[in-house]
Design an enzyme around this catalytic site. Sequence first.
Site, PDB file in Angstrom:
ATOM      1  N   GLY A  10       0.787  -1.220   0.000  1.00 57.53           N
ATOM      2  CA  GLY A  10       0.000   0.000   0.000  1.00 57.53           C
ATOM      3  C   GLY A  10       0.815   1.262   0.000  1.00 57.53           C
ATOM      4  O   GLY A  10       1.927   1.306  -0.524  1.00 57.53           O
ATOM      5  N   GLU A  57       3.027  -3.058   8.522  1.00 58.79           N
ATOM      6  CA  GLU A  57       4.038  -3.832   7.795  1.00 58.79           C
ATOM      7  C   GLU A  57       5.340  -3.787   8.566  1.00 58.79           C
ATOM      8  O   GLU A  57       5.512  -2.968   9.473  1.00 58.79           O
ATOM      9  CB  GLU A  57       4.216  -3.287   6.368  1.00 58.79           C
ATOM     10  CG  GLU A  57       3.125  -3.780   5.441  1.00 58.79           C
ATOM     11  CD  GLU A  57       3.226  -3.239   4.023  1.00 58.79           C
ATOM     12  OE1 GLU A  57       4.199  -2.528   3.704  1.00 58.79           O
ATOM     13  OE2 GLU A  57       2.313  -3.525   3.236  1.00 58.79           O
ATOM     14  N   HIS A  78      13.351  -7.975  -3.212  1.00 61.52           N
ATOM     15  CA  HIS A  78      12.232  -8.398  -2.374  1.00 61.52           C
ATOM     16  C   HIS A  78      12.444  -9.863  -2.023  1.00 61.52           C
ATOM     17  O   HIS A  78      12.804 -10.663  -2.889  1.00 61.52           O
ATOM     18  CB  HIS A  78      10.908  -8.215  -3.134  1.00 61.52           C
ATOM     19  CG  HIS A  78       9.710  -8.211  -2.243  1.00 61.52           C
ATOM     20  ND1 HIS A  78       9.236  -9.361  -1.652  1.00 61.52           N
ATOM     21  CD2 HIS A  78       8.903  -7.205  -1.824  1.00 61.52           C
ATOM     22  CE1 HIS A  78       8.176  -9.053  -0.910  1.00 61.52           C
ATOM     23  NE2 HIS A  78       7.957  -7.749  -0.994  1.00 61.52           N
ATOM     24  N   ARG A 102      14.095  -6.202   4.775  1.00 57.40           N
ATOM     25  CA  ARG A 102      14.002  -6.948   3.516  1.00 57.40           C
ATOM     26  C   ARG A 102      15.335  -7.534   3.060  1.00 57.40           C
ATOM     27  O   ARG A 102      15.397  -8.655   2.574  1.00 57.40           O
ATOM     28  CB  ARG A 102      13.502  -6.036   2.401  1.00 57.40           C
ATOM     29  CG  ARG A 102      12.025  -5.995   2.346  1.00 57.40           C
ATOM     30  CD  ARG A 102      11.528  -5.259   1.142  1.00 57.40           C
ATOM     31  NE  ARG A 102      10.104  -5.101   1.353  1.00 57.40           N
ATOM     32  CZ  ARG A 102       9.315  -4.330   0.643  1.00 57.40           C
ATOM     33  NH1 ARG A 102       9.799  -3.634  -0.364  1.00 57.40           N
ATOM     34  NH2 ARG A 102       8.037  -4.258   0.909  1.00 57.40           N
ATOM     35  N   HIS A 142      13.540  -5.677  -7.002  1.00 57.05           N
ATOM     36  CA  HIS A 142      12.217  -5.108  -6.757  1.00 57.05           C
ATOM     37  C   HIS A 142      12.197  -3.590  -6.862  1.00 57.05           C
ATOM     38  O   HIS A 142      11.242  -3.018  -7.383  1.00 57.05           O
ATOM     39  CB  HIS A 142      11.775  -5.545  -5.362  1.00 57.05           C
ATOM     40  CG  HIS A 142      10.413  -5.095  -4.968  1.00 57.05           C
ATOM     41  ND1 HIS A 142       9.281  -5.465  -5.665  1.00 57.05           N
ATOM     42  CD2 HIS A 142       9.968  -4.317  -3.931  1.00 57.05           C
ATOM     43  CE1 HIS A 142       8.208  -4.933  -5.088  1.00 57.05           C
ATOM     44  NE2 HIS A 142       8.605  -4.217  -4.045  1.00 57.05           N
ATOM     45  N   ARG A 192      14.849   0.822   1.202  1.00 57.15           N
ATOM     46  CA  ARG A 192      13.547   1.496   1.310  1.00 57.15           C
ATOM     47  C   ARG A 192      12.633   0.791   2.303  1.00 57.15           C
ATOM     48  O   ARG A 192      12.533  -0.443   2.313  1.00 57.15           O
ATOM     49  CB  ARG A 192      12.871   1.536  -0.064  1.00 57.15           C
ATOM     50  CG  ARG A 192      11.478   2.130  -0.025  1.00 57.15           C
ATOM     51  CD  ARG A 192      10.891   2.267  -1.404  1.00 57.15           C
ATOM     52  NE  ARG A 192      10.696   1.014  -2.078  1.00 57.15           N
ATOM     53  CZ  ARG A 192       9.677   0.196  -1.882  1.00 57.15           C
ATOM     54  NH1 ARG A 192       8.741   0.493  -0.991  1.00 57.15           N
ATOM     55  NH2 ARG A 192       9.568  -0.924  -2.560  1.00 57.15           N
ATOM     56  N   SER A 249       7.255   3.817  -1.399  1.00 50.79           N
ATOM     57  CA  SER A 249       7.575   4.231  -2.773  1.00 50.79           C
ATOM     58  C   SER A 249       6.413   4.954  -3.439  1.00 50.79           C
ATOM     59  O   SER A 249       6.610   5.978  -4.100  1.00 50.79           O
ATOM     60  CB  SER A 249       8.007   3.034  -3.616  1.00 50.79           C
ATOM     61  OG  SER A 249       7.052   2.016  -3.546  1.00 50.79           O
TER      62      SER A 249
HETATM   63  C1  SIN Z   1       4.981  -5.621  -0.883  1.00 50.98           C
HETATM   64  O1  SIN Z   1       3.759  -5.588  -0.871  1.00 50.98           O
HETATM   65  O2  SIN Z   1       5.642  -6.459  -0.272  1.00 50.98           O
HETATM   66  C2  SIN Z   1       5.718  -4.618  -1.687  1.00 50.98           C
HETATM   67  C3  SIN Z   1       5.422  -3.263  -1.218  1.00 50.98           C
HETATM   68  C4  SIN Z   1       6.632  -2.411  -1.322  1.00 50.98           C
HETATM   69  O3  SIN Z   1       7.539  -2.732  -2.080  1.00 50.98           O
HETATM   70  O4  SIN Z   1       6.702  -1.422  -0.605  1.00 50.98           O
END
Ligand code: SIN
Length: 512
Positions: free
Chosen positions: A49, A114, A232, A277, A335, A370, A375
Amino acid sequence: MQKISADVAIIGGGIAGLSAALGLSQRKVVVVTKAEFGKGGSTPIAQGGIACAMGKDDSPDLHTADTLVAGDGLSVKDCVDILTAEGPEQIRKLIENGAQFDRTPDGELSFGREAAHCRRRILHANGDSTGAEVERALVAAVKKCPNIEIVENCYVADLIQDQNGAISGLYGRINGGGDTIVVEAQAVVLACGGIGRVYQFTTNPAESVGDGLAIAARVRAVLSDVEFVQFHPTALNTKLDPLPLLTEALRGEGAILYAGGRRFMCDIHKDAELAPRDVVARGIWAQQQKGLEVFLDATHIGNEFPKKFPTVFAFCQQAGLDPRSDQLPVSPAAHYHMGGVRVDQFGRTNIDGLWACGEVSATGVHGANRLASNSLLEGLVFGARVSVDIENSFATRQRHAIAILPELQRPTFVTDDELADANLLRKTMWNDVGLVRTESGMKHALDVFDEIVARNPQSLMLCNMIDAARIITHAALERKESRGGHYRSDYPNHDPNAQHHPFVYTGNGPWR
Ligand code: SIN
Protein backbone atom coordinates in the site's frame (compact mmCIF):
# COMPACT_ATOMS: atom_id res chain seq x y z
CA MET A 1 9.14 12.71 -38.16
CA GLN A 2 6.30 13.84 -35.93
CA LYS A 3 6.89 16.94 -33.81
CA ILE A 4 4.86 18.13 -30.82
CA SER A 5 5.45 21.29 -28.80
CA ALA A 6 4.52 21.52 -25.16
CA ASP A 7 5.41 23.45 -22.04
CA VAL A 8 6.28 20.26 -20.19
CA ALA A 9 7.06 16.72 -21.31
CA ILE A 10 6.68 14.02 -18.68
CA ILE A 11 8.23 10.63 -19.37
CA GLY A 12 6.23 8.04 -17.44
CA GLY A 13 2.58 7.51 -16.59
CA GLY A 14 2.72 6.10 -13.06
CA ILE A 15 1.97 7.78 -9.75
CA ALA A 16 4.93 10.21 -9.93
CA GLY A 17 4.42 11.29 -13.53
CA LEU A 18 0.66 11.70 -13.24
CA SER A 19 0.92 13.62 -9.96
CA ALA A 20 3.28 16.02 -11.70
CA ALA A 21 0.96 16.23 -14.73
CA LEU A 22 -2.10 17.04 -12.61
CA GLY A 23 -0.20 19.80 -10.82
CA LEU A 24 0.63 21.35 -14.20
CA SER A 25 -2.74 20.87 -15.83
CA GLN A 26 -3.07 24.57 -16.66
CA ARG A 27 -0.01 24.22 -18.90
CA LYS A 28 0.32 22.27 -22.11
CA VAL A 29 1.65 18.93 -20.91
CA VAL A 30 2.61 15.85 -22.90
CA VAL A 31 2.81 12.58 -20.97
CA VAL A 32 4.87 9.99 -22.83
CA THR A 33 4.36 6.36 -21.80
CA LYS A 34 6.25 3.31 -22.97
CA ALA A 35 3.23 1.01 -22.80
CA GLU A 36 -0.46 1.67 -23.23
CA PHE A 37 -1.49 4.61 -21.01
CA GLY A 38 -2.46 3.36 -17.56
CA LYS A 39 -1.30 -0.19 -18.23
CA GLY A 40 2.49 -0.31 -17.98
CA GLY A 41 5.07 0.41 -15.31
CA SER A 42 5.19 -0.47 -11.64
CA THR A 43 2.32 1.58 -10.22
CA PRO A 44 -0.58 -0.53 -11.56
CA ILE A 45 0.96 -3.76 -10.25
CA ALA A 46 1.97 -2.44 -6.82
CA GLN A 47 0.37 -4.75 -4.25
CA GLY A 48 1.60 -3.24 -1.05
CA GLY A 49 0.00 0.00 0.00
CA ILE A 50 0.88 3.56 0.72
CA ALA A 51 2.46 4.34 4.05
CA CYS A 52 1.12 7.56 5.53
CA ALA A 53 1.01 8.95 9.07
CA MET A 54 -2.72 9.67 9.23
CA GLY A 55 -3.76 7.43 12.12
CA LYS A 56 -4.76 8.99 15.48
CA ASP A 57 -1.77 7.39 17.25
CA ASP A 58 0.68 8.29 14.49
CA SER A 59 2.74 11.32 13.46
CA PRO A 60 5.07 12.35 10.62
CA ASP A 61 7.95 12.25 13.11
CA LEU A 62 7.30 8.58 13.91
CA HIS A 63 7.09 7.81 10.20
CA THR A 64 10.36 9.67 9.65
CA ALA A 65 12.06 7.73 12.41
CA ASP A 66 11.08 4.36 10.87
CA THR A 67 12.18 5.51 7.41
CA LEU A 68 15.58 6.60 8.72
CA VAL A 69 16.17 3.26 10.45
CA ALA A 70 15.36 1.35 7.25
CA GLY A 71 17.64 3.67 5.24
CA ASP A 72 20.59 2.33 7.22
CA GLY A 73 22.33 5.64 7.79
CA LEU A 74 22.04 7.06 4.30
CA SER A 75 18.61 8.68 4.19
CA VAL A 76 18.50 12.46 3.76
CA LYS A 77 16.48 13.55 6.78
CA ASP A 78 15.16 16.81 5.30
CA CYS A 79 13.69 14.91 2.37
CA VAL A 80 12.24 12.23 4.63
CA ASP A 81 10.59 14.97 6.72
CA ILE A 82 9.03 16.40 3.56
CA LEU A 83 7.76 12.95 2.57
CA THR A 84 6.13 12.21 5.90
CA ALA A 85 4.79 15.72 6.55
CA GLU A 86 3.31 16.32 3.08
CA GLY A 87 2.09 12.73 2.64
CA PRO A 88 -1.29 13.16 4.41
CA GLU A 89 -2.31 16.20 2.32
CA GLN A 90 -1.37 14.46 -0.92
CA ILE A 91 -3.32 11.35 0.10
CA ARG A 92 -6.37 13.52 0.77
CA LYS A 93 -5.99 15.01 -2.74
CA LEU A 94 -5.72 11.52 -4.19
CA ILE A 95 -8.95 10.59 -2.44
CA GLU A 96 -10.56 13.76 -3.83
CA ASN A 97 -9.39 12.58 -7.23
CA GLY A 98 -11.40 9.41 -6.73
CA ALA A 99 -9.00 6.84 -5.23
CA GLN A 100 -10.89 4.47 -2.96
CA PHE A 101 -8.91 2.96 -0.12
CA ASP A 102 -10.06 0.15 2.12
CA ARG A 103 -12.12 1.35 5.08
CA THR A 104 -13.26 -0.02 8.41
CA PRO A 105 -16.94 -0.97 8.87
CA ASP A 106 -17.60 2.52 10.29
CA GLY A 107 -16.17 4.20 7.20
CA GLU A 108 -12.77 5.29 8.55
CA LEU A 109 -9.61 4.65 6.54
CA SER A 110 -8.22 1.26 7.47
CA PHE A 111 -4.50 1.21 8.29
CA GLY A 112 -2.46 -1.99 7.95
CA ARG A 113 0.88 -2.72 9.58
CA GLU A 114 4.04 -3.83 7.80
CA ALA A 115 7.53 -4.79 8.85
CA ALA A 116 9.62 -2.01 10.42
CA HIS A 117 6.66 0.38 10.81
CA CYS A 118 5.99 1.18 14.47
CA ARG A 119 2.35 2.06 13.76
CA ARG A 120 -0.47 0.81 11.61
CA ARG A 121 -0.11 3.27 8.73
CA ILE A 122 -0.44 1.39 5.44
CA LEU A 123 -3.39 2.24 3.22
CA HIS A 124 -4.54 -0.49 0.87
CA ALA A 125 -7.14 -0.73 -1.86
CA ASN A 126 -9.00 -3.95 -2.60
CA GLY A 127 -6.60 -5.79 -0.29
CA ASP A 128 -3.47 -6.21 -2.37
CA SER A 129 -4.48 -4.19 -5.46
CA THR A 130 -3.50 -0.73 -4.21
CA GLY A 131 -1.45 0.36 -7.22
CA ALA A 132 -4.20 -0.58 -9.65
CA GLU A 133 -6.70 1.60 -7.82
CA VAL A 134 -4.29 4.54 -7.54
CA GLU A 135 -3.48 4.31 -11.26
CA ARG A 136 -7.16 4.05 -12.17
CA ALA A 137 -7.98 7.21 -10.22
CA LEU A 138 -5.03 9.20 -11.59
CA VAL A 139 -5.68 8.14 -15.19
CA ALA A 140 -9.34 9.15 -14.86
CA ALA A 141 -8.33 12.54 -13.41
CA VAL A 142 -5.77 13.17 -16.16
CA LYS A 143 -8.26 12.26 -18.88
CA LYS A 144 -10.47 15.10 -17.64
CA CYS A 145 -7.70 17.65 -18.29
CA PRO A 146 -7.91 19.04 -21.83
CA ASN A 147 -4.36 20.40 -21.73
CA ILE A 148 -2.73 17.04 -21.04
CA GLU A 149 -1.89 15.06 -24.15
CA ILE A 150 -0.89 11.41 -23.95
CA VAL A 151 1.64 9.83 -26.29
CA GLU A 152 1.56 6.12 -25.55
CA ASN A 153 3.62 3.13 -26.74
CA CYS A 154 6.60 5.43 -27.18
CA TYR A 155 10.17 4.39 -26.50
CA VAL A 156 12.15 7.49 -25.50
CA ALA A 157 15.58 7.17 -27.09
CA ASP A 158 17.30 10.27 -25.75
CA LEU A 159 16.90 13.75 -24.35
CA ILE A 160 17.57 16.77 -26.52
CA GLN A 161 19.81 19.58 -25.32
CA ASP A 162 20.02 23.13 -26.63
CA GLN A 163 23.26 24.89 -27.38
CA ASN A 164 23.71 25.72 -23.68
CA GLY A 165 23.23 22.14 -22.53
CA ALA A 166 19.71 22.77 -21.20
CA ILE A 167 17.12 20.10 -21.88
CA SER A 168 14.69 21.21 -24.54
CA GLY A 169 12.83 18.04 -25.37
CA LEU A 170 13.09 14.36 -26.15
CA TYR A 171 12.94 12.06 -29.05
CA GLY A 172 11.64 8.57 -29.29
CA ARG A 173 10.01 5.93 -31.41
CA ILE A 174 6.32 5.18 -31.52
CA ASN A 175 5.06 1.59 -31.41
CA GLY A 176 8.56 0.17 -31.24
CA GLY A 177 9.18 0.88 -34.90
CA GLY A 178 8.19 3.34 -37.58
CA ASP A 179 7.86 6.94 -36.64
CA THR A 180 10.31 9.06 -34.78
CA ILE A 181 8.63 11.58 -32.50
CA VAL A 182 10.16 14.76 -31.15
CA VAL A 183 8.57 16.49 -28.18
CA GLU A 184 9.85 20.01 -27.79
CA ALA A 185 9.38 21.25 -24.24
CA GLN A 186 10.66 23.86 -21.86
CA ALA A 187 10.82 21.35 -19.03
CA VAL A 188 11.22 17.58 -19.08
CA VAL A 189 10.34 15.35 -16.15
CA LEU A 190 11.75 11.85 -15.84
CA ALA A 191 9.21 9.69 -14.05
CA CYS A 192 9.86 6.43 -15.85
CA GLY A 193 10.54 4.01 -13.02
CA GLY A 194 13.34 1.68 -12.18
CA ILE A 195 15.78 -0.90 -13.36
CA GLY A 196 14.47 -4.27 -12.13
CA ARG A 197 14.50 -5.84 -15.59
CA VAL A 198 18.27 -5.72 -15.83
CA TYR A 199 18.08 -8.65 -13.40
CA GLN A 200 17.12 -12.19 -14.38
CA PHE A 201 14.65 -12.46 -11.51
CA THR A 202 12.49 -9.43 -10.83
CA THR A 203 9.03 -8.38 -9.79
CA ASN A 204 9.23 -5.42 -12.21
CA PRO A 205 7.27 -5.07 -15.44
CA ALA A 206 8.77 -5.21 -18.93
CA GLU A 207 9.16 -1.41 -19.06
CA SER A 208 11.60 -1.18 -16.13
CA VAL A 209 14.89 -1.59 -17.97
CA GLY A 210 16.60 1.54 -16.66
CA ASP A 211 15.61 3.92 -19.47
CA GLY A 212 15.47 6.97 -17.23
CA LEU A 213 18.79 6.26 -15.56
CA ALA A 214 20.48 5.68 -18.91
CA ILE A 215 19.12 8.68 -20.80
CA ALA A 216 19.86 10.98 -17.86
CA ALA A 217 23.36 9.56 -17.56
CA ARG A 218 24.03 10.22 -21.23
CA VAL A 219 23.38 13.96 -20.75
CA ARG A 220 25.70 13.75 -17.74
CA ALA A 221 23.07 14.21 -15.06
CA VAL A 222 24.54 13.41 -11.67
CA LEU A 223 23.29 10.08 -10.36
CA SER A 224 23.38 9.02 -6.74
CA ASP A 225 23.52 5.81 -4.71
CA VAL A 226 22.80 3.67 -7.75
CA GLU A 227 24.47 0.62 -6.18
CA PHE A 228 21.49 0.25 -3.83
CA VAL A 229 19.02 -2.19 -5.33
CA GLN A 230 16.33 -3.71 -3.15
CA PHE A 231 15.68 -7.42 -3.58
CA HIS A 232 12.23 -8.40 -2.37
CA PRO A 233 12.50 -11.61 -0.39
CA THR A 234 9.36 -13.35 -1.57
CA ALA A 235 8.50 -13.59 -5.23
CA LEU A 236 6.57 -16.68 -6.29
CA ASN A 237 9.23 -18.95 -7.77
CA THR A 238 7.67 -19.82 -11.11
CA LYS A 239 8.84 -19.66 -14.71
CA LEU A 240 6.94 -16.37 -15.16
CA ASP A 241 8.74 -13.13 -16.00
CA PRO A 242 8.21 -10.96 -14.01
CA LEU A 243 7.95 -13.21 -11.00
CA PRO A 244 4.65 -12.55 -9.20
CA LEU A 245 5.14 -10.75 -5.91
CA LEU A 246 4.03 -12.39 -2.68
CA THR A 247 3.41 -9.21 -0.74
CA GLU A 248 5.21 -8.58 2.52
CA ALA A 249 1.77 -8.21 4.09
CA LEU A 250 1.60 -12.04 4.04
CA ARG A 251 4.54 -12.18 6.44
CA GLY A 252 2.90 -9.29 8.29
CA GLU A 253 -0.05 -11.66 8.75
CA GLY A 254 2.24 -14.35 10.14
CA ALA A 255 3.37 -16.38 7.11
CA ILE A 256 6.52 -18.43 7.82
CA LEU A 257 9.55 -19.29 5.66
CA TYR A 258 10.84 -22.88 5.52
CA ALA A 259 13.79 -24.53 3.79
CA GLY A 260 14.32 -28.28 3.98
CA GLY A 261 11.30 -28.39 6.30
CA ARG A 262 12.96 -26.07 8.84
CA ARG A 263 12.09 -22.48 9.84
CA PHE A 264 15.43 -20.72 9.32
CA MET A 265 14.83 -16.97 9.79
CA CYS A 266 14.76 -17.30 13.62
CA ASP A 267 18.47 -18.22 13.47
CA ILE A 268 19.31 -15.08 11.49
CA HIS A 269 17.41 -12.16 13.03
CA LYS A 270 15.35 -11.47 16.13
CA ASP A 271 12.43 -10.34 13.97
CA ALA A 272 12.63 -13.56 11.93
CA GLU A 273 10.39 -13.25 8.80
CA LEU A 274 9.80 -9.57 9.58
CA ALA A 275 13.48 -8.64 9.62
CA PRO A 276 14.55 -5.93 7.12
CA ARG A 277 14.00 -6.95 3.52
CA ASP A 278 17.69 -7.26 2.67
CA VAL A 279 18.26 -9.57 5.64
CA VAL A 280 15.36 -11.87 4.72
CA ALA A 281 16.33 -11.84 1.03
CA ARG A 282 19.91 -12.85 1.79
CA GLY A 283 18.66 -15.45 4.27
CA ILE A 284 16.65 -17.08 1.48
CA TRP A 285 19.54 -16.74 -0.98
CA ALA A 286 21.85 -18.55 1.47
CA GLN A 287 19.41 -21.48 1.69
CA GLN A 288 19.21 -21.60 -2.11
CA GLN A 289 23.03 -21.67 -2.32
CA LYS A 290 22.89 -24.82 -0.18
CA GLY A 291 20.63 -26.36 -2.83
CA LEU A 292 17.46 -26.04 -0.71
CA GLU A 293 14.13 -24.86 -2.05
CA VAL A 294 12.47 -22.19 0.10
CA PHE A 295 8.72 -22.06 0.79
CA LEU A 296 6.38 -19.49 2.31
CA ASP A 297 3.63 -21.03 4.37
CA ALA A 298 0.55 -18.80 4.58
CA THR A 299 -1.96 -21.62 4.99
CA HIS A 300 -3.08 -20.27 8.38
CA ILE A 301 -4.88 -17.43 6.55
CA GLY A 302 -7.22 -20.14 5.26
CA ASN A 303 -10.49 -19.20 3.60
CA GLU A 304 -9.87 -15.48 4.15
CA PHE A 305 -7.04 -15.65 1.62
CA PRO A 306 -8.94 -14.91 -1.63
CA LYS A 307 -10.65 -11.88 -0.05
CA LYS A 308 -7.59 -10.47 1.70
CA PHE A 309 -5.09 -11.12 -1.09
CA PRO A 310 -7.01 -11.42 -4.36
CA THR A 311 -4.02 -10.57 -6.57
CA VAL A 312 -1.71 -13.10 -4.91
CA PHE A 313 -4.47 -15.68 -4.92
CA ALA A 314 -4.94 -15.28 -8.69
CA PHE A 315 -1.18 -15.64 -9.30
CA CYS A 316 -1.09 -18.81 -7.19
CA GLN A 317 -4.01 -20.27 -9.08
CA GLN A 318 -2.27 -19.53 -12.39
CA ALA A 319 0.71 -21.47 -11.06
CA GLY A 320 -1.51 -24.39 -10.01
CA LEU A 321 -1.11 -23.65 -6.29
CA ASP A 322 -3.70 -23.11 -3.58
CA PRO A 323 -2.25 -20.87 -0.83
CA ARG A 324 -4.98 -22.07 1.56
CA SER A 325 -3.38 -25.53 1.55
CA ASP A 326 -0.03 -25.36 -0.30
CA GLN A 327 3.27 -23.92 0.80
CA LEU A 328 4.44 -21.47 -1.89
CA PRO A 329 7.91 -21.73 -3.49
CA VAL A 330 9.72 -18.39 -3.18
CA SER A 331 12.80 -16.64 -4.48
CA PRO A 332 14.21 -13.16 -3.89
CA ALA A 333 13.80 -10.88 -6.89
CA ALA A 334 15.02 -7.41 -7.87
CA HIS A 335 12.22 -5.11 -6.76
CA TYR A 336 13.17 -1.46 -6.30
CA HIS A 337 16.00 0.95 -7.03
CA MET A 338 16.86 3.22 -4.12
CA GLY A 339 19.41 5.17 -6.17
CA GLY A 340 18.78 7.08 -9.36
CA VAL A 341 19.06 10.55 -10.84
CA ARG A 342 20.12 12.86 -8.04
CA VAL A 343 17.54 15.54 -7.29
CA ASP A 344 16.97 18.22 -4.70
CA GLN A 345 13.84 18.68 -2.58
CA PHE A 346 11.95 19.92 -5.65
CA GLY A 347 13.02 17.14 -7.97
CA ARG A 348 15.54 19.34 -9.78
CA THR A 349 18.52 17.60 -11.35
CA ASN A 350 21.83 19.33 -12.02
CA ILE A 351 20.83 19.79 -15.67
CA ASP A 352 18.83 22.89 -16.55
CA GLY A 353 15.35 21.91 -17.71
CA LEU A 354 15.42 18.38 -16.31
CA TRP A 355 13.46 17.20 -13.26
CA ALA A 356 12.97 13.66 -11.95
CA CYS A 357 10.56 12.04 -9.51
CA GLY A 358 9.53 8.59 -8.38
CA GLU A 359 11.74 5.52 -8.59
CA VAL A 360 14.04 6.94 -11.27
CA SER A 361 15.07 9.74 -8.93
CA ALA A 362 17.29 9.74 -5.87
CA THR A 363 15.86 12.18 -3.36
CA GLY A 364 17.80 10.37 -0.65
CA VAL A 365 14.54 9.44 1.08
CA HIS A 366 15.21 5.70 0.91
CA GLY A 367 18.90 5.78 1.79
CA ALA A 368 20.41 2.33 1.42
CA ASN A 369 17.15 0.46 1.86
CA ARG A 370 13.55 1.50 1.31
CA LEU A 371 10.93 1.07 3.99
CA ALA A 372 7.95 -0.96 2.77
CA SER A 373 5.16 1.07 1.15
CA ASN A 374 7.12 4.33 1.00
CA SER A 375 7.57 4.23 -2.77
CA LEU A 376 4.06 5.17 -3.89
CA LEU A 377 4.07 7.94 -1.29
CA GLU A 378 7.35 9.29 -2.62
CA GLY A 379 5.98 9.38 -6.17
CA LEU A 380 2.88 11.21 -5.01
CA VAL A 381 4.63 13.80 -2.82
CA PHE A 382 7.63 14.57 -5.01
CA GLY A 383 5.60 14.43 -8.24
CA ALA A 384 3.50 17.26 -6.79
CA ARG A 385 6.59 19.19 -5.68
CA VAL A 386 8.08 18.92 -9.15
CA SER A 387 4.94 20.46 -10.63
CA VAL A 388 5.14 23.43 -8.23
CA ASP A 389 8.80 24.00 -9.03
CA ILE A 390 8.30 23.81 -12.78
CA GLU A 391 5.41 26.27 -12.57
CA ASN A 392 7.62 28.68 -10.62
CA SER A 393 10.45 28.22 -13.08
CA PHE A 394 8.38 29.41 -16.03
CA ALA A 395 8.81 32.98 -14.84
CA THR A 396 12.53 32.82 -15.54
CA ARG A 397 13.31 29.96 -17.94
CA GLN A 398 13.73 30.54 -21.63
CA ARG A 399 12.91 28.03 -24.26
CA HIS A 400 15.57 27.42 -26.88
CA ALA A 401 14.66 26.10 -30.27
CA ILE A 402 15.63 22.53 -31.00
CA ALA A 403 18.21 22.07 -33.69
CA ILE A 404 17.18 20.00 -36.68
CA LEU A 405 17.44 16.37 -35.69
CA PRO A 406 18.33 13.45 -37.84
CA GLU A 407 15.95 10.51 -38.01
CA LEU A 408 16.99 7.81 -35.58
CA GLN A 409 18.93 5.40 -37.71
CA ARG A 410 19.13 2.46 -35.37
CA PRO A 411 16.88 -0.41 -36.35
CA THR A 412 14.01 -1.01 -33.95
CA PHE A 413 13.11 -4.60 -34.72
CA VAL A 414 14.61 -6.99 -32.22
CA THR A 415 16.61 -9.99 -33.34
CA ASP A 416 16.97 -13.34 -31.60
CA ASP A 417 20.63 -12.52 -30.99
CA GLU A 418 19.69 -9.31 -29.16
CA LEU A 419 17.17 -11.18 -27.04
CA ALA A 420 19.79 -13.79 -26.19
CA ASP A 421 22.19 -11.01 -25.15
CA ALA A 422 19.48 -9.29 -23.09
CA ASN A 423 19.04 -12.58 -21.23
CA LEU A 424 22.79 -12.96 -20.79
CA LEU A 425 22.95 -9.44 -19.33
CA ARG A 426 20.13 -10.17 -16.90
CA LYS A 427 21.69 -13.45 -15.79
CA THR A 428 25.07 -11.78 -15.32
CA MET A 429 23.56 -9.01 -13.20
CA TRP A 430 21.75 -11.59 -11.09
CA ASN A 431 24.83 -13.72 -10.49
CA ASP A 432 27.51 -11.05 -10.26
CA VAL A 433 25.82 -7.81 -9.17
CA GLY A 434 22.94 -9.28 -7.19
CA LEU A 435 22.28 -10.00 -3.53
CA VAL A 436 25.90 -10.89 -2.72
CA ARG A 437 28.63 -9.04 -4.64
CA THR A 438 32.40 -9.37 -4.96
CA GLU A 439 35.01 -7.39 -6.83
CA SER A 440 35.90 -10.33 -9.08
CA GLY A 441 32.24 -11.04 -9.88
CA MET A 442 31.55 -7.41 -10.78
CA LYS A 443 34.67 -7.15 -12.96
CA HIS A 444 33.53 -10.28 -14.75
CA ALA A 445 30.14 -8.64 -15.30
CA LEU A 446 31.75 -5.56 -16.88
CA ASP A 447 33.67 -7.81 -19.29
CA VAL A 448 30.45 -9.54 -20.29
CA PHE A 449 28.77 -6.16 -20.91
CA ASP A 450 31.68 -5.09 -23.17
CA GLU A 451 31.27 -8.28 -25.18
CA ILE A 452 27.54 -7.62 -25.55
CA VAL A 453 28.22 -4.06 -26.75
CA ALA A 454 30.74 -5.35 -29.29
CA ARG A 455 28.19 -7.80 -30.67
CA ASN A 456 25.34 -5.25 -30.79
CA PRO A 457 26.80 -1.84 -31.53
CA GLN A 458 23.52 -0.47 -32.92
CA SER A 459 20.91 -2.10 -30.68
CA LEU A 460 18.25 0.38 -29.58
CA MET A 461 16.68 -2.32 -27.45
CA LEU A 462 19.87 -3.06 -25.51
CA CYS A 463 21.46 0.35 -25.14
CA ASN A 464 19.60 1.52 -22.03
CA MET A 465 19.84 -1.89 -20.35
CA ILE A 466 23.58 -1.98 -20.93
CA ASP A 467 24.14 1.56 -19.70
CA ALA A 468 22.00 0.96 -16.59
CA ALA A 469 23.81 -2.33 -15.86
CA ARG A 470 27.22 -0.71 -16.27
CA ILE A 471 26.26 2.24 -14.05
CA ILE A 472 25.05 0.00 -11.21
CA THR A 473 28.08 -2.25 -11.49
CA HIS A 474 30.65 0.57 -11.52
CA ALA A 475 28.98 2.21 -8.51
CA ALA A 476 28.80 -1.09 -6.62
CA LEU A 477 32.50 -1.67 -7.27
CA GLU A 478 33.29 1.74 -5.83
CA ARG A 479 31.32 1.21 -2.59
CA LYS A 480 33.71 -0.87 -0.53
CA GLU A 481 31.40 -1.71 2.35
CA SER A 482 28.07 -3.44 2.96
CA ARG A 483 24.97 -1.44 3.80
CA GLY A 484 21.24 -1.86 3.19
CA GLY A 485 20.61 -3.44 -0.18
CA HIS A 486 24.30 -3.44 -1.14
CA TYR A 487 26.14 -6.45 0.30
CA ARG A 488 29.73 -7.31 -0.58
CA SER A 489 31.12 -10.54 0.81
CA ASP A 490 34.62 -9.06 0.34
CA TYR A 491 33.65 -5.98 2.43
CA PRO A 492 30.95 -7.35 4.77
CA ASN A 493 30.94 -4.46 7.30
CA HIS A 494 29.66 -0.90 7.41
CA ASP A 495 32.24 1.77 6.71
CA PRO A 496 31.47 4.35 9.43
CA ASN A 497 32.62 7.13 7.10
CA ALA A 498 30.53 6.05 4.13
CA GLN A 499 28.58 8.81 2.41
CA HIS A 500 26.21 9.28 -0.45
CA HIS A 501 27.73 8.35 -3.69
CA PRO A 502 27.34 10.87 -6.51
CA PHE A 503 28.17 9.28 -9.81
CA VAL A 504 28.64 10.77 -13.26
CA TYR A 505 28.66 8.27 -16.05
CA THR A 506 31.52 8.72 -18.45
CA GLY A 507 30.77 5.80 -20.72
CA ASN A 508 29.90 6.79 -24.24
CA GLY A 509 30.68 3.71 -26.26
CA PRO A 510 28.95 3.35 -29.56
CA TRP A 511 25.48 4.04 -28.25
CA ARG A 512 25.02 7.68 -29.19
C1 SIN B 1 4.98 -5.62 -0.88
O1 SIN B 1 3.76 -5.59 -0.87
O2 SIN B 1 5.64 -6.46 -0.27
C2 SIN B 1 5.72 -4.62 -1.69
C3 SIN B 1 5.42 -3.26 -1.22
C4 SIN B 1 6.63 -2.41 -1.32
O3 SIN B 1 7.54 -2.73 -2.08
O4 SIN B 1 6.70 -1.42 -0.60
